[in-house]
Design a protein around this motif. Structure first.
Motif, PDB file in Angstrom:
ATOM      1  N   ILE A   1       0.845  -1.204   0.000  1.00 51.88           N
ATOM      2  CA  ILE A   1       0.000   0.000   0.000  1.00 51.88           C
ATOM      3  C   ILE A   1       0.877   1.250   0.000  1.00 51.88           C
ATOM      4  O   ILE A   1       0.542   2.266  -0.598  1.00 51.88           O
ATOM      5  CB  ILE A   1      -0.934   0.008   1.234  1.00 51.88           C
TER       6      ILE A   1
ATOM      7  N   ARG B   1      -2.057  13.277   1.335  1.00 48.59           N
ATOM      8  CA  ARG B   1      -2.894  14.419   0.937  1.00 48.59           C
ATOM      9  C   ARG B   1      -3.534  14.941   2.206  1.00 48.59           C
ATOM     10  O   ARG B   1      -4.272  14.220   2.882  1.00 48.59           O
ATOM     11  CB  ARG B   1      -4.004  13.980  -0.030  1.00 48.59           C
TER      12      ARG B   1
ATOM     13  N   ARG C   1      -8.372  14.192   8.471  1.00 51.95           N
ATOM     14  CA  ARG C   1      -7.172  13.390   8.631  1.00 51.95           C
ATOM     15  C   ARG C   1      -6.388  13.332   7.326  1.00 51.95           C
ATOM     16  O   ARG C   1      -6.962  13.439   6.254  1.00 51.95           O
ATOM     17  CB  ARG C   1      -7.572  11.962   9.001  1.00 51.95           C
ATOM     18  N   PRO C   2      -5.095  13.078   7.424  1.00 53.62           N
ATOM     19  CA  PRO C   2      -4.350  12.855   6.183  1.00 53.62           C
ATOM     20  C   PRO C   2      -4.844  11.584   5.492  1.00 53.62           C
ATOM     21  O   PRO C   2      -5.244  10.630   6.145  1.00 53.62           O
ATOM     22  CB  PRO C   2      -2.900  12.707   6.652  1.00 53.62           C
ATOM     23  N   VAL C   3      -4.811  11.630   4.181  1.00 55.40           N
ATOM     24  CA  VAL C   3      -5.314  10.515   3.372  1.00 55.40           C
ATOM     25  C   VAL C   3      -4.181  10.044   2.469  1.00 55.40           C
ATOM     26  O   VAL C   3      -3.396  10.848   1.979  1.00 55.40           O
ATOM     27  CB  VAL C   3      -6.540  11.016   2.565  1.00 55.40           C
ATOM     28  N   TRP C   4      -4.105   8.728   2.271  1.00 54.12           N
ATOM     29  CA  TRP C   4      -3.076   8.145   1.407  1.00 54.12           C
ATOM     30  C   TRP C   4      -3.721   7.783   0.070  1.00 54.12           C
ATOM     31  O   TRP C   4      -4.586   6.904   0.009  1.00 54.12           O
ATOM     32  CB  TRP C   4      -2.497   6.887   2.065  1.00 54.12           C
ATOM     33  N   PRO C   5      -3.325   8.466  -0.980  1.00 53.88           N
ATOM     34  CA  PRO C   5      -4.008   8.290  -2.276  1.00 53.88           C
ATOM     35  C   PRO C   5      -3.550   7.026  -2.985  1.00 53.88           C
ATOM     36  O   PRO C   5      -2.578   7.027  -3.727  1.00 53.88           O
ATOM     37  CB  PRO C   5      -3.613   9.545  -3.045  1.00 53.88           C
TER      38      PRO C   5
ATOM     39  N   GLU D   1       1.067  -5.978   9.632  1.00 49.03           N
ATOM     40  CA  GLU D   1       1.191  -4.704   8.935  1.00 49.03           C
ATOM     41  C   GLU D   1       1.536  -3.698  10.021  1.00 49.03           C
ATOM     42  O   GLU D   1       0.702  -3.346  10.847  1.00 49.03           O
ATOM     43  CB  GLU D   1      -0.121  -4.426   8.224  1.00 49.03           C
ATOM     44  N   TRP D   2       2.764  -3.254  10.018  1.00 46.03           N
ATOM     45  CA  TRP D   2       3.281  -2.533  11.179  1.00 46.03           C
ATOM     46  C   TRP D   2       2.672  -1.139  11.345  1.00 46.03           C
ATOM     47  O   TRP D   2       2.502  -0.397  10.379  1.00 46.03           O
ATOM     48  CB  TRP D   2       4.801  -2.405  11.097  1.00 46.03           C
ATOM     49  N   CYS D   3       2.388  -0.849  12.596  1.00 46.31           N
ATOM     50  CA  CYS D   3       1.836   0.452  12.987  1.00 46.31           C
ATOM     51  C   CYS D   3       2.536   0.846  14.289  1.00 46.31           C
ATOM     52  O   CYS D   3       2.758  -0.012  15.150  1.00 46.31           O
ATOM     53  CB  CYS D   3       0.335   0.258  13.217  1.00 46.31           C
TER      54      CYS D   3
ATOM     55  N   GLU E   1       0.828   7.439  10.678  1.00 49.03           N
ATOM     56  CA  GLU E   1       1.156   6.064  10.263  1.00 49.03           C
ATOM     57  C   GLU E   1       0.024   5.089  10.565  1.00 49.03           C
ATOM     58  O   GLU E   1       0.059   3.935  10.147  1.00 49.03           O
ATOM     59  CB  GLU E   1       2.452   5.595  10.926  1.00 49.03           C
ATOM     60  N   ARG E   2      -0.965   5.555  11.340  1.00 50.70           N
ATOM     61  CA  ARG E   2      -2.140   4.710  11.583  1.00 50.70           C
ATOM     62  C   ARG E   2      -3.122   4.711  10.422  1.00 50.70           C
ATOM     63  O   ARG E   2      -4.080   3.939  10.410  1.00 50.70           O
ATOM     64  CB  ARG E   2      -2.866   5.186  12.842  1.00 50.70           C
ATOM     65  N   GLU E   3      -2.914   5.624   9.489  1.00 54.92           N
ATOM     66  CA  GLU E   3      -3.867   5.743   8.378  1.00 54.92           C
ATOM     67  C   GLU E   3      -3.638   4.693   7.297  1.00 54.92           C
ATOM     68  O   GLU E   3      -4.572   4.274   6.639  1.00 54.92           O
ATOM     69  CB  GLU E   3      -3.790   7.149   7.767  1.00 54.92           C
ATOM     70  N   ARG E   4      -2.382   4.316   7.136  1.00 56.09           N
ATOM     71  CA  ARG E   4      -2.055   3.265   6.138  1.00 56.09           C
ATOM     72  C   ARG E   4      -0.748   2.592   6.563  1.00 56.09           C
ATOM     73  O   ARG E   4       0.079   3.200   7.224  1.00 56.09           O
ATOM     74  CB  ARG E   4      -1.931   3.844   4.731  1.00 56.09           C
ATOM     75  N   PRO E   5      -0.585   1.314   6.198  1.00 53.81           N
ATOM     76  CA  PRO E   5       0.624   0.614   6.627  1.00 53.81           C
ATOM     77  C   PRO E   5       1.836   0.980   5.778  1.00 53.81           C
ATOM     78  O   PRO E   5       1.737   1.113   4.561  1.00 53.81           O
ATOM     79  CB  PRO E   5       0.257  -0.856   6.432  1.00 53.81           C
TER      80      PRO E   5
END
Lengths: 242, 242
Positions: free
Chosen positions: A147, A157, A162-166, A211-213, A228-232
């Protein structure tokens, strides 16, 4: 010729400034989670795929490993590793993991930290690693999470909330070219399913997929890691040779 | 009381218009990939977790399954399933998978299509499913992919280039509330790692992990599915009771 970014002046200088380069395992936030996946190291014969500065090799020896073979593409990294302490039970060897020949059947643990996502022929390497392990031997690895790697334009973004991972391109496996201390670093994107299936196909039985957080304590110490909690970012896998 | 959206008038009416409801397995684009993960059905005793209209139960019987126990929360779905053909070797039973008691040791295959992502206590259900299977028995399931489920605002962002899937909240496991034919449908988000570790913890050995993507032929027939290559929608898993 394999990609060898590590020996470029600008990469080596930049990479050397990372906490994980300066402080070793303690500077790698995923290390406690990865360490929890390790088998008993006492007496173990260890293969370290992409050993870098040798931090894990020395850790394994401190924990009683009988022998460590550390393979690394970067001559400069090996030089630094050797300069950090002589140990007759650690053998550092320069090797390209895409084409390396591994001795068969002698290892209890194959370890690899943040290297496998550079390997184009992962299935080929895993087959060799499987043959290099004793039956029941362990494979414990970390790699970039797909991801994290997939997007055509990786980067947060930041909108209203919250920040979003596109995410895009998840199913377009193959090269991802990025700039990281040096331009044109080539990584190999594979879906998580592909990576797991390659491991199982090479004769490994999966034991744990993480999947590390960062932990709450880590985020308290480094508030910027909250996102970093939003995506791995990292994928940690433990498996055993069946 | 468990969530039972399926018996709501508006849900049932809407759900009944889906290709997979009207056409059955042939109307489900992931079916060929899921089917490829199935063991031999001839002679098999099959447990279908969330059997819906009974499409899979009938398929299994057509392929020679000895017996199918179909569990389903929705009384209306079971009524429809029963109306689609009497078969003494198919037993439909109304059951809530959060609290169901399963007979122990009698099944060769546990199958579940797009149901497990509604289950809050997945570990508890998997432990019961494991006990319900014979040693070496198969678990073959599809579910919503966590990348699809995680976002606080799921939905494509169409910018200049390719559509992008705005991922966030991947590590915030727990409820996701969405509108799907009816408001307030509650799903349970878990990371992919958590789902796999729950399976392994329940005594399953993973055999295949597939993040489903339409084939070239499917995209040629349904050009709008092109964007399904940007992020995974379904997760397909095959495992065996160890």
């Amino acid at each position: 010729m394999p990609q060898n970014i590590y020996d470029r002046e600008e990469f080596f200088a930049g990479y050397g400034t990372l906490p994980r380069s300066r402080e070793g395992l303690a500077g790698a936030p995923e290390w406690p989670a990865l360490r929890a996946l390790l088998p008993e190291l006492r007496g173990a014969r260890v293969l370290d795929l992409g050993c870098g500065f040798g931090w894990f090799a020395r850790h394994a020896r401190e924990r009683g490993a009988a022998h460590v073979l550390g393979l690394e593409l970067s001559g400069r990294m090996l030089e630094r590793a050797r300069s950090m302490g002589e140990d007759p039970a650690i053998e550092y060897r320069r090797a390209d993991l895409e084409s390396v020949d591994l001795p068969e059947g002698g290892f209890d643990l194959a370890f690899s930290s943040l290297v496998l996502h550079y390997i184009a022929d992962l299935g080929g390497l895993l087959a060799k690693v499987s043959r290099a392990l004793v039956p029941g031997g362990s494979l414990v690895v970390s790699m970039e999470h797909p991801i994290f790697m997939a997007p055509s334009q990786p980067g947060w973004r930041i909108g209203e909330g919250r920040p979003v991972w596109p995410l895009d391109g998840y199913f377009r496996e193959g090269e991802r070219v990025t700039d990281w201390f040096t331009p044109g670093v080539v990584k190999q994107h594979r879906t998580l399913g592909s990576t797991l299936n390659l491991m199982m196909g090479a004769g490994f039985r999966l034991a744990h997929v993480e999947e590390w957080c960062p932990t709450d304590a880590q985020i308290a110490a480094e508030p910027d890691w909250e996102k970093e909690r939003e995506r791995p970012m990292f994928l940690l896998i433990a498996a055993r040779k069946a």
